[in-house]
Design a protein around this motif. Structure first.
Motif, mmCIF file in Angstrom:
data_model
loop_
_atom_site.group_PDB
_atom_site.id
_atom_site.type_symbol
_atom_site.label_atom_id
_atom_site.label_comp_id
_atom_site.label_asym_id
_atom_site.label_seq_id
_atom_site.Cartn_x
_atom_site.Cartn_y
_atom_site.Cartn_z
ATOM 1 N N LYS A 32 -9.233 -3.719 -2.853
ATOM 2 C CA LYS A 32 -8.253 -4.522 -2.119
ATOM 3 C C LYS A 32 -6.874 -3.888 -2.148
ATOM 4 C CE LYS A 32 -10.773 -8.813 -2.702
ATOM 5 N NZ LYS A 32 -10.809 -10.150 -3.317
ATOM 6 N N ASP A 33 -6.623 -3.030 -3.134
ATOM 7 C CA ASP A 33 -5.355 -2.294 -3.168
ATOM 8 C C ASP A 33 -5.553 -1.001 -3.961
ATOM 9 O OD1 ASP A 33 -5.570 -3.217 -5.724
ATOM 10 O OD2 ASP A 33 -3.603 -4.178 -5.809
ATOM 11 N N LEU A 76 -10.437 5.290 -2.433
ATOM 12 C CA LEU A 76 -11.286 4.525 -1.507
ATOM 13 C C LEU A 76 -12.561 5.275 -1.131
ATOM 14 C CD1 LEU A 76 -8.481 3.172 0.834
ATOM 15 C CD2 LEU A 76 -9.501 2.041 -1.147
ATOM 16 N N HIS A 77 -12.486 6.590 -1.080
ATOM 17 C CA HIS A 77 -13.645 7.408 -0.694
ATOM 18 C C HIS A 77 -13.822 8.565 -1.671
ATOM 19 C CE1 HIS A 77 -13.122 5.094 2.929
ATOM 20 N NE2 HIS A 77 -11.982 5.697 3.216
ATOM 21 N N ILE A 124 3.535 -0.126 -0.468
ATOM 22 C CA ILE A 124 3.436 0.157 0.967
ATOM 23 C C ILE A 124 2.467 -0.861 1.571
ATOM 24 C CG2 ILE A 124 2.804 1.870 2.707
ATOM 25 C CD1 ILE A 124 3.394 4.027 0.589
ATOM 26 N N PRO A 125 2.904 -1.669 2.550
ATOM 27 C CA PRO A 125 2.025 -2.703 3.114
ATOM 28 C C PRO A 125 0.778 -2.105 3.771
ATOM 29 C CG PRO A 125 4.306 -2.963 3.849
ATOM 30 C CD PRO A 125 4.219 -1.629 3.191
ATOM 31 N N ALA A 126 -0.241 -2.917 3.845
ATOM 32 C CA ALA A 126 -1.536 -2.469 4.390
ATOM 33 C C ALA A 126 -1.412 -1.977 5.823
ATOM 34 C CB ALA A 126 -2.551 -3.604 4.309
ATOM 35 N N ASP A 127 -0.570 -2.635 6.632
ATOM 36 C CA ASP A 127 -0.539 -2.314 8.068
ATOM 37 C C ASP A 127 0.104 -0.963 8.379
ATOM 38 O OD1 ASP A 127 1.967 -3.091 7.359
ATOM 39 O OD2 ASP A 127 2.233 -4.598 8.933
ATOM 40 N N HIS A 186 0.339 0.800 -4.066
ATOM 41 C CA HIS A 186 1.454 0.747 -5.022
ATOM 42 C C HIS A 186 1.681 2.158 -5.577
ATOM 43 C CE1 HIS A 186 0.693 -3.575 -4.868
ATOM 44 N NE2 HIS A 186 -0.574 -3.296 -5.122
ATOM 45 N N ILE A 187 2.930 2.640 -5.506
ATOM 46 C CA ILE A 187 3.260 3.986 -6.009
ATOM 47 C C ILE A 187 4.175 3.831 -7.221
ATOM 48 C CG2 ILE A 187 4.271 6.223 -5.446
ATOM 49 C CD1 ILE A 187 3.596 5.664 -2.504
ATOM 50 N N VAL A 188 3.743 4.425 -8.336
ATOM 51 C CA VAL A 188 4.441 4.247 -9.615
ATOM 52 C C VAL A 188 4.927 5.605 -10.134
ATOM 53 C CG1 VAL A 188 4.231 3.379 -11.978
ATOM 54 C CG2 VAL A 188 2.936 2.274 -10.127
ATOM 55 N N ASP A 189 6.196 5.662 -10.496
ATOM 56 C CA ASP A 189 6.822 6.886 -11.022
ATOM 57 C C ASP A 189 6.799 6.851 -12.554
ATOM 58 O OD1 ASP A 189 8.180 9.267 -11.126
ATOM 59 O OD2 ASP A 189 10.126 8.433 -10.522
#
Length: 623
Positions: free
Chosen positions: A3-4, A167-168, A42-45, A54-57
């Motif tokens: 889902k994310d 995802l893949h 970053i939104p899904a669309d 979600h990007i984490v530094d």
């Protein structure tokens, strides 16, 4: 699919982790770079895969080792950033970062890694010569990307590859060292091929390929595109295309080619459409869709489910004899992870002279499973691909939940098709013989003779069809173990009760009388007394009342004589009567003295049995 996606960037100080994130968000190189960027979503669309990301530094200056370990444990993919012009940062990839990450993740569920060579604008050469040996050494590394935060080179691609690695993932599908699909992937794709091979000829013809394409990708293939696909396979292998259709080898080759060309998403789309998760296991949601069954309701297969199961039978009945040989049964269940039917099934349903399960027996076994254990039936239909082939949301669409039994009794009618008869009696009273006789097996006629059944092959159920007033119904007989002191709710929950005693054993009827008085005298469940082994001499029962007097006193039908020790074909009249009592419990008592009630049911059964046989022969001719 997830889902994310959570992406973590790690690496040595000053390699440009924060700059990469800020360049992605603002689409320009920042003049001032903080020690650490805040987590961004970053939104899904706006992501290619339509999944929130979600990007984490990470900053060594601002965060402790414990905080780093927590972020590693939460990440779905980790980007190890190095500077292409800094050899020390490249060396740290293998000496520090990969060992650290591996120590903090479970061996069986390692997170995918992306190697990111930043600051490519500062050098003329590529770092790939140094990085390729590292990629070959560590299987967890999905890919390597060279980029530049300053001139925005490959920034979007970097985060796309990171998302794609989650995802893949390549890991479960393909072994890069061997350059071939992994065994678990081959197993999953083989099941998908067999489910999609609707005529079971070992080849996906154009119609089957188009159905497969439409099912997985919502669009058919143009005739030329279909031919192009087959030509690609022809050029690369000799037996990938047979009779202008795609063989299993060709099907597996295509997926190998997709993965080798970086199109993992194609194979993953297929796998997920057929119910697989990231570990190539069928998901619980796919196998066991939610279905609500209120109390006092039963579960049955609906018309579409029977049509589907008929098509599965036809697909595997290679010799068209309307029965499944042991080899044909084995072939049918190749799409299952285990053999679901044991030897007891052959003593539960109708078989032919060779002991093979007939078409009617096959449908009966599915009916039995759905009635007794609907979750197992959903699981089995899932393995066969019911929701995919029938284009339904899930296997739950195959199930009819009947209305509450109390409503049936109030309205004095039912739409149910399956009725349960619990068969009770003392040990050796003839219960097993009564069940086997329902399947057409008597004690003397050789082809369908009741053989001595091995203990591990014994079944306490028998199911077949009867006809009541022109309607085909299933009667399910359940032999209840003779334990008078304890009868469970399952032993008592049924539509009709059958009390069996041995006419030649003076102590046999007493058990029936006690069970009736203890459990059924005040019940609305109709009861029938069976005088079994009626070919033997009838002896006086050691009970205060004779069976006839007992039935008269309690307003039951007189004991019904029954024997399976005969060379004659067995009559189904007694089973039709039981089904009729189950369907019309209110009439069973009211018509106690009315013989035409039974006559109407029996005549209807005879007419329908003849019609059923004629239709069966017509079906056989069509096949």
């Amino acid at each position: 699919m997830r889902k994310d996606v959570r992406i973590l960037l790690v690496g040595e100080p000053k390699v440009g982790k924060t700059s990469l994130i800020m360049s992605l968000v603002s689409e320009e190189f920042p003049d001032e770079v903080p020690l650490r960027a805040e987590e961004i979503t970053i939104p899904a669309d706006v992501t290619p895969e339509r999944v929130p990301t979600h990007i984490v530094d990470y900053s060594e200056a601002e965060q402790s080792d414990e905080q780093l370990y927590q972020e590693i444990s939460k990440a779905n993919v980790i980007c190890i950033v190095y500077s292409v012009n800094n050899k020390k940062s490249i060396e740290k990839v293998t000496s520090h970062w990969i060992p650290l990450i591996n120590d903090r993740t479970d061996k069986d569920s390692r997170v995918p890694l992306i190697l990111v060579g930043n600051k490519s604008d500062l050098v003329e050469h590529s770092s790939m010569e140094t990085i390729l040996p590292i990629m070959n050494q560590y299987q967890d590394i999905e890919t390597c990307v060279e980029c530049s935060a300053k001139n925005l080179k490959n920034i979007s691609e970097l985060f796309y590859y990171a998302q794609k690695a989650v995802l893949h993932p390549t890991g479960p599908l393909y072994c890069p060292e061997e350059k071939e699909l992994k065994p678990s992937c081959i197993k999953s794709l083989t099941r998908i091929f067999k489910v999609s091979d609707l005529d079971n000829d070992g080849i996906l013809n154009d119609n089957e390929l188009n159905f497969f394409q439409r099912t997985c990708f919502n669009t058919p293939l143009a005739p030329q595109a279909l031919e192009d696909v087959k030509n690609v396979v022809r050029r690369n292998m000799t037996d990938g295309v047979k009779d202008n259709g795609l063989s299993l080898k060709g099907f597996l080759f295509l997926h190998t080619l997709f993965i080798q060309r970086g199109r993992h998403e194609t194979t993953w789309t297929v796998l997920r459409r057929f119910g697989y998760d990231d570990d190539l296991e069928l998901t619980q949601e796919y196998l066991f869709p939610l279905i609500k069954i209120p109390p006092d309701c039963t579960t049955e297969l609906n018309h579409n489910a029977y049509l589907f199961l008929q098509s599965v039978f036809d697909k595997h009945d290679k010799d068209r004899d309307c029965a499944l040989s042991p080899e044909e049964v084995k072939d049918l269940f190749k799409v299952f992870p285990y053999m679901p039917w044991g030897p007891d099934v052959n003593n539960t349903v109708c078989t032919n002279d060779q002991g093979w399960i007939t078409y009617q027996g096959y449908l009966s076994q599915w009916t039995l499973t759905t009635y007794l254990d609907v979750q197992r039936s959903l699981e089995y239909l899932g393995y066969l691909g019911y929701s995919i082939i029938c284009e339904q949301e899930s296997q739950a669409a195959a199930i009819t939940v009947t209305r509450n039994k109390r409503i049936d009794l109030q309205k004095k009618q039912t739409q149910r098709s399956v009725f349960r008869c619990n068969v009770l009696g003392a040990r050796d009273s003839g219960k097993s013989g009564f069940l086997q006789a329902f399947l057409g097996k008597n004690l003397q006629y050789p082809p369908q003779r009741q053989r001595r059944i091995r203990e591990d092959h014994k079944s306490f159920y028998a199911i077949s069809t009867t006809y009541v007033y022109g309607q085909e119904k299933y009667l399910l007989l359940h032999e209840v173990m003779p334990d008078f002191d304890f009868l469970s709710e399952a032993d008592l929950a049924c539509d009709v009760v059958c009390l069996v005693y041995d006419v030649n054993n003076p102590r046999s009827f007493e058990y029936c009388a006690k069970v009736y008085k203890q459990y059924f005298i005040d019940s609305k469940t109709p009861c029938m007394v069976i005088a079994a082994k009626s070919d033997l001499h009838e002896v006086r029962q050691h009970y205060s009342l004779s069976p006839q007097e007992f039935c008269r006193k309690h307003k039951l039908h007189p004991p019904q004589p029954f024997t399976c020790n005969t060379t004659d074909a067995l009559s189904k009249d007694i089973y039709t009567r039981l089904t009729t009592m189950a369907m019309y419990p209110h009439m069973a008592q009211a018509d106690l003295k009315n013989s035409t009630f039974w006559l109407r049911a029996s005549v209807g059964a005879t007419v329908c049995a003849v019609l059923g046989f004629a239709m069966y022969r017509a079906l056989l001719k069509q096949r």
